[in-house]
Design an enzyme around this catalytic site. Structure first.
Site, short mmCIF file in Angstrom:
data_model
loop_
_atom_site.label_atom_id
_atom_site.label_comp_id
_atom_site.label_asym_id
_atom_site.label_seq_id
_atom_site.Cartn_x
_atom_site.Cartn_y
_atom_site.Cartn_z
N LYS A 22 15.14 -21.26 7.63
CA LYS A 22 15.39 -22.70 7.45
C LYS A 22 15.91 -22.99 6.04
O LYS A 22 16.92 -23.65 5.86
CB LYS A 22 14.09 -23.49 7.68
CG LYS A 22 14.16 -24.92 7.19
CD LYS A 22 12.89 -25.69 7.45
CE LYS A 22 11.91 -25.71 6.31
NZ LYS A 22 12.28 -26.55 5.17
N ASN A 23 15.21 -22.44 5.05
CA ASN A 23 15.58 -22.79 3.68
C ASN A 23 16.89 -22.15 3.23
O ASN A 23 17.46 -22.56 2.23
CB ASN A 23 14.45 -22.41 2.71
CG ASN A 23 13.24 -23.35 2.88
OD1 ASN A 23 13.32 -24.33 3.61
ND2 ASN A 23 12.14 -23.02 2.21
N ARG A 94 14.26 -34.23 2.92
CA ARG A 94 14.50 -34.18 1.47
C ARG A 94 15.68 -33.28 1.13
O ARG A 94 16.38 -33.50 0.14
CB ARG A 94 13.26 -33.65 0.77
CG ARG A 94 12.11 -34.61 0.68
CD ARG A 94 11.07 -34.03 -0.22
NE ARG A 94 11.70 -33.53 -1.43
CZ ARG A 94 12.00 -34.26 -2.47
NH1 ARG A 94 11.70 -35.53 -2.50
NH2 ARG A 94 12.60 -33.73 -3.53
N CYS A 118 6.59 -37.01 -1.21
CA CYS A 118 6.12 -36.66 0.13
C CYS A 118 4.68 -36.21 -0.01
O CYS A 118 4.10 -36.27 -1.10
CB CYS A 118 6.99 -35.59 0.75
SG CYS A 118 6.90 -34.03 -0.07
N ARG A 123 7.92 -34.76 -6.18
CA ARG A 123 9.19 -34.07 -5.96
C ARG A 123 10.39 -34.79 -6.59
O ARG A 123 11.29 -35.27 -5.89
CB ARG A 123 9.39 -33.80 -4.47
CG ARG A 123 8.23 -32.98 -3.91
CD ARG A 123 8.44 -32.53 -2.52
NE ARG A 123 9.30 -31.37 -2.42
CZ ARG A 123 9.49 -30.70 -1.29
NH1 ARG A 123 8.90 -31.08 -0.20
NH2 ARG A 123 10.28 -29.65 -1.26
N LEU A 127 15.90 -32.15 -12.45
CA LEU A 127 16.58 -30.89 -12.80
C LEU A 127 17.96 -30.80 -12.13
O LEU A 127 18.91 -30.25 -12.70
CB LEU A 127 15.72 -29.68 -12.43
CG LEU A 127 14.39 -29.60 -13.19
CD1 LEU A 127 13.50 -28.50 -12.62
CD2 LEU A 127 14.64 -29.35 -14.68
N ASP A 307 4.64 -21.91 0.07
CA ASP A 307 4.74 -22.22 1.50
C ASP A 307 3.77 -21.40 2.35
O ASP A 307 3.61 -21.67 3.54
CB ASP A 307 6.18 -21.99 2.00
CG ASP A 307 7.12 -23.11 1.54
OD1 ASP A 307 6.63 -24.12 1.02
OD2 ASP A 307 8.35 -22.94 1.70
N VAL A 329 2.77 -24.54 -8.05
CA VAL A 329 4.16 -24.99 -7.85
C VAL A 329 4.23 -26.49 -7.57
O VAL A 329 5.02 -27.20 -8.17
CB VAL A 329 4.85 -24.17 -6.73
CG1 VAL A 329 6.27 -24.67 -6.49
CG2 VAL A 329 4.86 -22.69 -7.08
N ARG A 399 10.04 -29.53 12.53
CA ARG A 399 11.10 -29.57 11.51
C ARG A 399 11.45 -28.16 11.06
O ARG A 399 12.57 -27.91 10.64
CB ARG A 399 10.56 -30.30 10.27
CG ARG A 399 10.91 -31.73 10.13
CD ARG A 399 10.43 -32.22 8.78
NE ARG A 399 10.83 -31.28 7.74
CZ ARG A 399 10.07 -30.92 6.71
NH1 ARG A 399 8.88 -31.43 6.54
NH2 ARG A 399 10.51 -30.06 5.82
#
Ligand code: UD1
Length: 420
Positions: A22-23, A94, A118, A123, A127, A307, A329, A399
């Site tokens: 996904k990412n 996002r 979220c 978030r 940057l 994650d 993180v 998602r």
């Protein structure tokens, strides 16, 4: 809204194939905005977030074809016809912010509704903005919209205060069409960044160093369409690894890259799970040794992935002894601790540290999937909890996981999906 009903299922057994990442696929799809011509992306996971990204590309004038039999998406990009991403789409995902770099580089202007916070924290996108400014863009943020403009982006030296995955990707994409050399220092090193860089290089970009903390991008005049197969999803891989351990089962995970899940392998082995790198995939067994506590600290890659934190918290609730889980993180990524505690895990959270006492028998309850990975963690907890667990707001899970329920059911899980 749909919910999952999960029942205590016994050890999961069998083999499962991991979908594309996904990412990785989200920024790759966004990058097609910069091309002229056709791109073909293979091994695309069937996900709500991918659907939103396709809708964004269409709203910009791309012709997008989705073939879910072969998991292939083709994007034909001729001329970008809009430079604004509507809030209606941004609020759903996002990762819409990924179109900022490509749009700015291609058309000189990008207007994107600001993604809000979220359930895992604020978030911010400072940057991303800092990077675009360094490349010569003017950034205005007002009334919930960020607007970036530049007549011609110019290469620059950009130091990231934190190795943000999204900012590294956005800046890397924009810099491919900037004039001259861009160097990103303290860049994020995640495998998804390497995959994006490989795709961009196939499109004609000149990127070196992706996967290290210094990425060098020599700007080119234009990019052409390309064909690319997305890397396997390392978080889905890790999820099935934890599924094997938490149910004390035996699962062979196909289509995965063991190198991308090194910290997950290390931590599972510390817990007493057996992990073997076999010809056909990673085999994880939780049925050989007694599982014991271990401490977890999330870090940017190659550290332990944030994650995977919720999923490990579910596992650690079932082992012998107490574990500490430290989240470095994200500022607020412990919402699932309260949900797991509703199931009897009795987790104590203090700031960025959670203490999981372990060995509390989990009991089925009504719980809420507060974010994507939290939801997956609750499903895995439900598989070992006594009785029935009812998980609501599962749209978060859908998602980010392709056929999550179907894959688990094929391994012996007792899960059904109900419309409320
Ligand atoms: C990506 C992943 C997400 C993963 C995260 C960290 C995608 C689509 N999502 O998210 O699954 O959990 O990496 O591995 O790839 N930050 C700032 N300013 C910025 C950007 C980020 O302060 O401009 C902070 C964030 O608030 C957070 C930290 O940096 O605390 C990490 O965020 P980042 O690496 O940017 O994550 P994402 O790219 O949003």
């Amino acid at each position: 809204m749909a919910k999952f009903i999960v029942e205590q299922s016994g050890p999961l057994q069998g083999d499962v194939a991991v979908s594309g990442s996904k990412n990785a696929v989200l920024p790759i799809l966004a990058a097609t905005l910069m091309t002229e011509g056709k791109s073909e992306i293979n091994d695309v996971p069937y996900l709500r977030d991918v659907d939103v990204m396709c809708r964004i590309l269409r709203s910009m004038g791309a012709s997008v074809t989705e073939d879910w039999k072969t998991h292939t998406i083709t994007v034909d990009m001729d001329r970008v016809k809009a430079e604004e991403v509507p809030y209606e789409l941004v609020k759903r995902m996002r990762a819409s912010i990924f179109v900022m770099g490509p749009l700015l580089a291609k058309t000189g202007k990008a207007r994107i509704a600001l993604p809000g916070g979220c359930s895992i924290g604020d978030r911010p996108i400072d940057l991303h903005n800092k990077g675009m400014r360094s490349l010569g863009a003017r950034i205005d943020t007002e009334l919930g919209v960020v607007e970036a403009t530049a007549s011609q982006l110019k290469g620059a030296l950009i130091y990231l205060d934190f190795p943000s995955v999204g900012a590294t990707e956005n800046i890397m994409m924009a810099a491919t069409l900037a004039k001259g050399l861009t160097v990103i220092e303290n860049a994020a090193e995640e495998p998804e960044i390497v995959d994006l860089a490989n795709f961009l290089n196939k499109m004609g970009a000149r990127i070196k160093g992706a996967g290290t903390d210094t990425i060098r991008i020599e700007g080119v005049e234009k990019l052409h369409g390309a064909k690319h197969t997305v890397i396997p999803d390392r978080i889905e891989t890790g999820t099935f690894m934890v599924a094997a351990a938490i149910t004390r089962g035996d699962i062979l995970i196909r289509n995965c890259v063991p190198d991308h899940v090194k910290p997950v392998i290390a931590k599972l082995m510390e817990c007493g799970a057996t992990v073997n790198d076999e010809v056909e995939g990673l085999r994880v067994r939780g049925d050989i040794k007694q599982l014991i506590a271990t401490d977890i600290k999330t870090m940017p890659y190659p550290g332990f992935p944030t994650d995977m934190q919720a999923l490990f918290m579910a596992l650690l609730s079932t082992v012998d002894g107490a574990s500490a889980v430290i989240e470095t993180v994200f500022e607020n990524r412990f919402m699932h601790a309260a949900e797991l505690s509703r199931m009897g895990a009795n987790i104590k959270v203090d700031g960025r540290t959670a203490v999981v006492p372990g060995k509390n028998p989990l009991i089925g309850a009504q719980v809420i999937s507060t974010d994507l990975r939290a939801g997956a963690a609750l499903v895995l907890a439900g598989l070992v909890a006594k009785g029935k667990t009812e998980i609501s707001e599962i749209y978060h899970i859908e998602r980010g996981y392709d056929s999550f329920m179907e894959k688990l059911v094929s391994l012996g899980a007792k899960i059904t999906r109900e419309e409320d």
